[in-house]
Design a protein around this motif. Sequence first.
Motif, mmCIF file in Angstrom:
data_model
loop_
_atom_site.group_PDB
_atom_site.id
_atom_site.type_symbol
_atom_site.label_atom_id
_atom_site.label_comp_id
_atom_site.label_asym_id
_atom_site.label_seq_id
_atom_site.Cartn_x
_atom_site.Cartn_y
_atom_site.Cartn_z
ATOM 1 N N ILE A 130 0.525 32.652 46.563
ATOM 2 C CA ILE A 130 -0.012 31.340 46.245
ATOM 3 C C ILE A 130 -1.313 31.548 45.473
ATOM 4 C CG2 ILE A 130 -1.142 31.192 48.515
ATOM 5 C CD1 ILE A 130 -0.779 28.119 48.302
ATOM 6 N N HIS A 131 -1.523 30.742 44.449
ATOM 7 C CA HIS A 131 -2.763 30.818 43.675
ATOM 8 C C HIS A 131 -3.880 30.225 44.527
ATOM 9 C CE1 HIS A 131 -5.721 30.200 40.505
ATOM 10 N NE2 HIS A 131 -5.016 31.094 39.806
ATOM 11 N N SER A 132 -4.965 30.952 44.673
ATOM 12 C CA SER A 132 -6.028 30.551 45.601
ATOM 13 C C SER A 132 -6.758 29.271 45.196
ATOM 14 C CB SER A 132 -7.040 31.682 45.779
ATOM 15 O OG SER A 132 -7.638 32.020 44.546
ATOM 16 N N GLU A 150 -9.489 29.250 53.945
ATOM 17 C CA GLU A 150 -9.241 30.675 53.696
ATOM 18 C C GLU A 150 -8.959 30.919 52.215
ATOM 19 O OE1 GLU A 150 -8.644 34.770 54.650
ATOM 20 O OE2 GLU A 150 -9.621 33.151 55.720
ATOM 21 N N LEU A 151 -8.145 30.079 51.590
ATOM 22 C CA LEU A 151 -7.856 30.228 50.164
ATOM 23 C C LEU A 151 -9.121 30.043 49.328
ATOM 24 C CD1 LEU A 151 -4.404 28.454 49.832
ATOM 25 C CD2 LEU A 151 -4.885 30.894 49.556
ATOM 26 N N ALA A 152 -9.955 29.069 49.688
ATOM 27 C CA ALA A 152 -11.207 28.845 48.959
ATOM 28 C C ALA A 152 -12.124 30.062 49.085
ATOM 29 C CB ALA A 152 -11.898 27.587 49.478
ATOM 30 N N ALA A 153 -12.213 30.638 50.285
ATOM 31 C CA ALA A 153 -13.057 31.814 50.498
ATOM 32 C C ALA A 153 -12.535 33.011 49.699
ATOM 33 C CB ALA A 153 -13.122 32.154 51.992
ATOM 34 N N LEU A 154 -11.226 33.173 49.651
ATOM 35 C CA LEU A 154 -10.637 34.271 48.885
ATOM 36 C C LEU A 154 -10.852 34.066 47.389
ATOM 37 C CD1 LEU A 154 -7.390 34.770 50.982
ATOM 38 C CD2 LEU A 154 -9.290 36.390 50.758
ATOM 39 N N TRP A 160 -4.457 35.551 43.452
ATOM 40 C CA TRP A 160 -3.166 35.336 44.111
ATOM 41 C C TRP A 160 -3.199 35.940 45.511
ATOM 42 C CZ3 TRP A 160 0.482 32.212 42.178
ATOM 43 C CH2 TRP A 160 0.399 31.879 40.827
ATOM 44 N N VAL A 161 -2.724 35.170 46.491
ATOM 45 C CA VAL A 161 -2.740 35.591 47.888
ATOM 46 C C VAL A 161 -1.294 35.614 48.399
ATOM 47 C CG1 VAL A 161 -3.570 35.008 50.199
ATOM 48 C CG2 VAL A 161 -5.001 34.520 48.206
ATOM 49 N N LEU A 218 -0.189 32.729 55.548
ATOM 50 C CA LEU A 218 -0.939 33.558 54.604
ATOM 51 C C LEU A 218 -0.994 34.987 55.102
ATOM 52 C CD1 LEU A 218 -4.006 31.296 53.759
ATOM 53 C CD2 LEU A 218 -1.978 31.711 52.364
ATOM 54 N N GLY A 219 -0.981 35.909 54.141
ATOM 55 C CA GLY A 219 -1.208 37.303 54.483
ATOM 56 C C GLY A 219 0.047 38.129 54.434
ATOM 57 N N PRO A 220 -0.095 39.408 54.585
ATOM 58 C CA PRO A 220 -1.374 40.087 54.796
ATOM 59 C C PRO A 220 -2.159 40.193 53.492
ATOM 60 C CG PRO A 220 0.373 41.700 54.664
ATOM 61 C CD PRO A 220 1.022 40.331 54.578
#
Length: 82
Positions: A51-53, A22-26, A33-34, A74-76
Motif C-alpha cells: 500500500i502506498h503510505s 502507522e502509514l503516516a509515520a512510515l 510502499w508498505v 500491515l507488515g512486516p
Amino acid sequence: MRLTKTAAGVRVFSMLPWEKEELAALAVQGREWVPFSSMGTGKQQRLLGKIHSQLHTIALDAGVEIVDRQVVVLGPVERRTR
C-alpha cells in the motif's frame, strides 16, 4: 484494513485509526510502499501486496487476486540500516 475489489481495481474500503497513523509515520520516514499480508500466523499468513503510505493505493503481488473483499494487516516492515 479492509480491501474491496471494484471495476477499477482493488482499493482500501476501511482502515483503522492506528493503521492510518502507522502509514503516516512510515511516510515521514521515507517509506513509500508498505507491505501488507493476509490475516493469520506462521504459514497461514502470506504477503499479498503493498500500500502506498500517502496515497493509500494498492499494488498486489503477482498472482494475488482479491475476489470480493479481503481483511489484511500491515507488515512486516523491513528495517533500514544506515
